[in-house]
Design an enzyme around this catalytic site. Structure first.
Site, short mmCIF file in Angstrom:
data_model
loop_
_atom_site.label_atom_id
_atom_site.label_comp_id
_atom_site.label_asym_id
_atom_site.label_seq_id
_atom_site.Cartn_x
_atom_site.Cartn_y
_atom_site.Cartn_z
N SER A 1 66.74 -11.14 16.06
CA SER A 1 66.83 -9.78 15.51
C SER A 1 66.42 -8.78 16.58
O SER A 1 65.61 -9.11 17.46
CB SER A 1 65.89 -9.63 14.32
OG SER A 1 65.88 -8.30 13.86
N TYR B 1 56.82 -10.81 10.44
CA TYR B 1 58.26 -11.04 10.58
C TYR B 1 58.73 -10.70 12.00
O TYR B 1 59.44 -11.50 12.64
CB TYR B 1 59.05 -10.22 9.55
CG TYR B 1 60.54 -10.30 9.78
CD1 TYR B 1 61.25 -11.44 9.43
CD2 TYR B 1 61.24 -9.25 10.37
CE1 TYR B 1 62.61 -11.54 9.66
CE2 TYR B 1 62.60 -9.33 10.60
CZ TYR B 1 63.29 -10.48 10.25
OH TYR B 1 64.63 -10.57 10.48
N1 LIG Z 1 69.37 -8.29 6.85
C1 LIG Z 1 68.86 -7.79 7.96
O1 LIG Z 1 68.65 -6.57 8.08
C2 LIG Z 1 68.56 -8.69 9.14
C3 LIG Z 1 68.38 -8.11 10.39
C4 LIG Z 1 68.11 -8.92 11.48
C5 LIG Z 1 68.03 -10.30 11.31
N2 LIG Z 1 68.19 -10.83 10.09
C6 LIG Z 1 68.08 -12.30 9.96
O2 LIG Z 1 69.30 -12.80 9.45
C7 LIG Z 1 69.06 -14.07 8.85
C8 LIG Z 1 69.78 -14.10 7.52
O3 LIG Z 1 69.19 -13.14 6.66
P1 LIG Z 1 70.04 -12.23 5.68
O4 LIG Z 1 69.84 -10.85 6.08
O5 LIG Z 1 71.40 -12.76 5.53
O6 LIG Z 1 69.16 -12.40 4.35
P2 LIG Z 1 69.40 -13.21 3.01
O7 LIG Z 1 70.60 -12.70 2.28
O8 LIG Z 1 68.08 -13.16 2.32
O9 LIG Z 1 69.70 -14.70 3.47
C9 LIG Z 1 68.68 -15.57 3.92
C10 LIG Z 1 69.19 -16.99 3.83
O10 LIG Z 1 68.18 -17.87 4.37
C11 LIG Z 1 67.89 -18.86 3.38
N3 LIG Z 1 66.49 -19.27 3.48
C12 LIG Z 1 65.40 -18.48 3.57
N4 LIG Z 1 64.29 -19.24 3.63
C13 LIG Z 1 64.70 -20.53 3.54
C14 LIG Z 1 64.02 -21.79 3.53
N5 LIG Z 1 62.70 -21.87 3.61
N6 LIG Z 1 64.77 -22.91 3.42
C15 LIG Z 1 66.12 -22.85 3.32
N7 LIG Z 1 66.81 -21.69 3.34
C16 LIG Z 1 66.10 -20.54 3.44
C17 LIG Z 1 68.18 -18.19 2.06
O11 LIG Z 1 68.38 -19.18 1.09
P3 LIG Z 1 67.97 -18.96 -0.46
O12 LIG Z 1 68.93 -17.93 -0.97
O13 LIG Z 1 68.14 -20.27 -1.08
O14 LIG Z 1 66.56 -18.47 -0.45
C18 LIG Z 1 69.44 -17.43 2.39
O15 LIG Z 1 70.56 -18.30 2.36
C19 LIG Z 1 67.55 -14.21 8.75
O16 LIG Z 1 67.10 -15.06 9.78
C20 LIG Z 1 67.05 -12.80 8.98
O17 LIG Z 1 65.75 -12.78 9.53
C21 LIG Z 1 68.47 -10.07 8.99
#
Ligand SMILES: NC(=O)c1ccc[n+]([C@@H]2O[C@H](COP(=O)([O-])OP(=O)(O)OC[C@H]3O[C@@H](n4cnc5c(N)ncnc54)[C@H](OP(=O)(O)O)[C@@H]3O)[C@@H](O)[C@H]2O)c1
Length: 263
Positions: A135, A148
């Protein structure tokens, strides 16, 4: 010839789900993982005519990652997208230790374990491609989201370190560095009452495509989005104290009193 295999963690929603769709549309068989049932995501992915196996595993634990690895049944992993991650907002002193530990265990410990296991196999074959979701948060001391941002600083750095260690192999490691993206992330991180939680965000499909393209082009990293590229460039020139203050402006919950120290 059998399809190639992509393993995508955190594929139930958000960026991971969008990356899984791209991989399926390019003919990869999929193993998709989340810690809740992936009924919707798997149903959508089935329409691409590739094989889709949905695994429910808690990737914050070694056991959860072992469950995922066992599901490959010895099949070679061509692409690993280590994307599963959790956010956590609010002031550090008020956070439940079980919650910040889950963030570190998922984003850092579990991801590191999975990467080591899969990269050992890839290097033994001298073939493979890895995308890690870091990120731009990793470039900024994350006041009001401190743990985080620390985990993402780790992943951003770790990815480049692995890339260097593996430079004489045919195994690629790329880090995707998104900025704020429209997913479940901010709700799950309890950050809907913050300027960044309330603000405009990037489309998860666009972020996923940027990450996929950077990985297939074997680039070291990609910052998704023009304004995030600007912010990343500025972060390299700005003192950490100022970056932390700027982050307060984005991540401090509405209604929390101003600091009385004047710092
Ligand atoms: N959204 C943003 O603004 C942003 C910005 C920069 C980076 N990111 C990164 O992008 C990645 C994806 O996030 P997202 O934004 O797409 O959010 P999201 O919609 O909350 O997706 C997160 C995913 O990770 C899974 N997950 C979380 N903890 C887990 C665990 N302990 N074991 C197995 N699966 C787990 C969730 O599964 P469940 O649904 O089953 O919990 C979900 O499929 C993350 O690494 C996040 O840090 C996000």
């Amino acid at each position: 010839m059998a399809n190639k295999l992509a393993v995508i963690t955190g594929a139930s929603t958000g960026i991971g789900k969008e990356i899984a769709k791209i991989a399926a549309s390019e003919g990869y068989d999929l193993i998709v993982v989340a810690d809740e049932p992936l009924v919707d995501a798997a149903g959508e992915l089935d329409s691409y005519g590739v094989s889709v196996e949905a695994i429910e595993a808690d990737l914050s634990t070694f056991e959860g990652n072992d469950t995922l690895l066992a599901a490959t049944n010895g099949r070679e992993i061509d692409i690993l997208v280590a994307n599963a991650g959790r956010g956590l907002g609010q002031g550090f002193l008020t956070q439940d230790p079980a919650e910040w530990r889950h963030v570190i265990d998922t984003n850092v410990v579990g991801t590191t374990y999975l990467l080591q296991k899969v990269l050992q196999q890839m290097v033994a074959r001298d073939e493979g491609n890895v995308l890690i979701t870091g990120s731009i948060a990793g470039l900024i001391p994350g006041a009001w989201q401190a743990v985080y941002n620390g985990t993402k600083a780790y992943l951003d750095s770790f990815s480049y370190a692995l890339r260097e260690e593996l430079k004489d192999t045919k195994v690629n490691v790329t880090v995707l560095m998104p900025g704020p993206t429209e997913t479940e992330f901010f709700r799950r991180a309890d950050m809907l009452d913050t300027p960044v939680g309330e603000g405009e965000k990037a489309d998860a499909g666009k972020v996923a495509k940027d990450g996929w393209d950077a990985m297939t082009d074997r680039k070291g990293h990609v910052v998704s989005g023009f304004m995030n590229k600007v912010q990343a460039a500025i972060s390299h020139l700005t003192p950490d104290s100022m970056l932390a203050k700027m982050h307060t402006g984005q991540a401090k919950p509405d209604g929390v009193e101003e600091s009385k120290s004047g710092r």
